[in-house]
Design a protein around this motif. Structure first.
Motif, PDB file in Angstrom:
ATOM      1  N   VAL A  48     -15.768  42.285  -6.647  1.00 41.50           N
ATOM      2  CA  VAL A  48     -15.963  41.974  -8.057  1.00 41.50           C
ATOM      3  C   VAL A  48     -16.962  40.832  -8.149  1.00 41.50           C
ATOM      4  CG1 VAL A  48     -14.859  41.158 -10.157  1.00 41.50           C
ATOM      5  CG2 VAL A  48     -13.619  42.662  -8.603  1.00 41.50           C
ATOM      6  N   ARG A  49     -18.030  41.078  -8.875  1.00 35.76           N
ATOM      7  CA  ARG A  49     -19.028  40.027  -9.050  1.00 35.76           C
ATOM      8  C   ARG A  49     -18.587  39.125 -10.186  1.00 35.76           C
ATOM      9  NH1 ARG A  49     -24.495  40.536  -7.122  1.00 35.76           N
ATOM     10  NH2 ARG A  49     -24.877  39.040  -8.757  1.00 35.76           N
ATOM     11  N   VAL A  50     -18.597  37.832  -9.911  1.00 39.39           N
ATOM     12  CA  VAL A  50     -18.253  36.855 -10.918  1.00 39.39           C
ATOM     13  C   VAL A  50     -19.545  36.193 -11.364  1.00 39.39           C
ATOM     14  CG1 VAL A  50     -16.967  34.754 -11.393  1.00 39.39           C
ATOM     15  CG2 VAL A  50     -16.011  36.478  -9.872  1.00 39.39           C
ATOM     16  N   ALA A  51     -19.818  36.293 -12.637  1.00 35.33           N
ATOM     17  CA  ALA A  51     -21.054  35.716 -13.155  1.00 35.33           C
ATOM     18  C   ALA A  51     -20.894  34.215 -13.317  1.00 35.33           C
ATOM     19  CB  ALA A  51     -21.404  36.354 -14.493  1.00 35.33           C
ATOM     20  N   ALA A  58     -23.599  23.510 -16.901  1.00 32.46           N
ATOM     21  CA  ALA A  58     -22.973  24.163 -15.747  1.00 32.46           C
ATOM     22  C   ALA A  58     -23.739  23.841 -14.469  1.00 32.46           C
ATOM     23  CB  ALA A  58     -22.923  25.668 -15.962  1.00 32.46           C
ATOM     24  N   ARG A  59     -25.061  23.857 -14.534  1.00 39.32           N
ATOM     25  CA  ARG A  59     -25.865  23.537 -13.357  1.00 39.32           C
ATOM     26  C   ARG A  59     -25.658  22.082 -12.942  1.00 39.32           C
ATOM     27  NH1 ARG A  59     -30.871  25.168 -14.856  1.00 39.32           N
ATOM     28  NH2 ARG A  59     -31.448  23.104 -15.576  1.00 39.32           N
ATOM     29  N   ARG A  60     -25.589  21.177 -13.923  1.00 38.21           N
ATOM     30  CA  ARG A  60     -25.363  19.770 -13.619  1.00 38.21           C
ATOM     31  C   ARG A  60     -23.988  19.578 -12.977  1.00 38.21           C
ATOM     32  NH1 ARG A  60     -25.451  16.660 -18.703  1.00 38.21           N
ATOM     33  NH2 ARG A  60     -27.629  17.302 -18.723  1.00 38.21           N
ATOM     34  N   GLN A  64     -23.191  18.085  -9.327  1.00 37.99           N
ATOM     35  CA  GLN A  64     -22.271  16.967  -9.141  1.00 37.99           C
ATOM     36  C   GLN A  64     -21.168  17.328  -8.154  1.00 37.99           C
ATOM     37  OE1 GLN A  64     -20.918  16.010 -13.072  1.00 37.99           O
ATOM     38  NE2 GLN A  64     -22.798  14.926 -13.626  1.00 37.99           N
ATOM     39  N   ASN A  65     -20.632  18.528  -8.274  1.00 36.18           N
ATOM     40  CA  ASN A  65     -19.595  18.956  -7.338  1.00 36.18           C
ATOM     41  C   ASN A  65     -20.129  19.025  -5.914  1.00 36.18           C
ATOM     42  OD1 ASN A  65     -17.653  19.118  -9.305  1.00 36.18           O
ATOM     43  ND2 ASN A  65     -17.937  21.297  -9.643  1.00 36.18           N
ATOM     44  N   ALA A  66     -21.374  19.463  -5.759  1.00 37.95           N
ATOM     45  CA  ALA A  66     -21.973  19.508  -4.425  1.00 37.95           C
ATOM     46  C   ALA A  66     -22.130  18.105  -3.853  1.00 37.95           C
ATOM     47  CB  ALA A  66     -23.318  20.215  -4.481  1.00 37.95           C
ATOM     48  N   VAL A  67     -22.567  17.160  -4.683  1.00 31.71           N
ATOM     49  CA  VAL A  67     -22.710  15.773  -4.230  1.00 31.71           C
ATOM     50  C   VAL A  67     -21.351  15.207  -3.833  1.00 31.71           C
ATOM     51  CG1 VAL A  67     -23.255  13.424  -5.006  1.00 31.71           C
ATOM     52  CG2 VAL A  67     -24.819  15.307  -5.489  1.00 31.71           C
ATOM     53  N   ILE A  68     -20.344  15.479  -4.631  1.00 30.64           N
ATOM     54  CA  ILE A  68     -18.991  14.995  -4.325  1.00 30.64           C
ATOM     55  C   ILE A  68     -18.516  15.565  -2.997  1.00 30.64           C
ATOM     56  CG2 ILE A  68     -16.576  15.127  -5.063  1.00 30.64           C
ATOM     57  CD1 ILE A  68     -17.710  15.143  -7.971  1.00 30.64           C
TER      58      ILE A  68
END
Length: 112
Positions: A48-51, A58-60, A64-68
């Motif tokens: 199942v593809r989740v968009a 959302a990109r920000r 931020q989650n990647a930096v964390i």
């Protein structure tokens, strides 16, 4: 002269037959692989593809989650390399897990 031509023709035909046999063998193997892959994928559930959310917020948030995540990972690696005792390493792990929500709220001003 005609014997030489006949010999060369026979060699060419033998080479052509050998190539045809190799090609048939490769095709048979590929067909078996396709059939096996088809049987396996028929049993597996469909993916199942989740968009993703597409806006700037959302990109920000993804950034931020990647930096964390990277900072948390670096903290853990440094703790494991620099600290000798297991108790200290475990304390850094537990404290970093407990303090992530607080730091995220303070630094990124997330009020959710």
């Amino acid at each position: 002269m005609s014997r030489e031509r006949a010999r060369r023709r026979a060699e060419r035909e033998a080479e052509r037959e050998r190539r045809a046999a190799e090609h048939a063998l490769r095709e048979a193997r590929a067909a078996r692989r396709r059939e096996l892959r088809g049987r396996v994928t028929a049993v597996l559930p469909r993916r199942v593809r989740v968009a993703r959310q597409g806006g700037i917020r959302a990109r920000r948030r993804r950034d931020q989650n990647a930096v964390i995540a990277v900072l948390w990972f670096i903290t853990q690696v440094l703790a494991w390399l620099l600290l000798d005792g297991w108790a200290a390493r475990l304390a850094v792990l537990v404290l970093s897990i407990l303090l992530i929500p607080v730091l995220v709220t303070v630094v990124f001003d997330r009020r959710s």
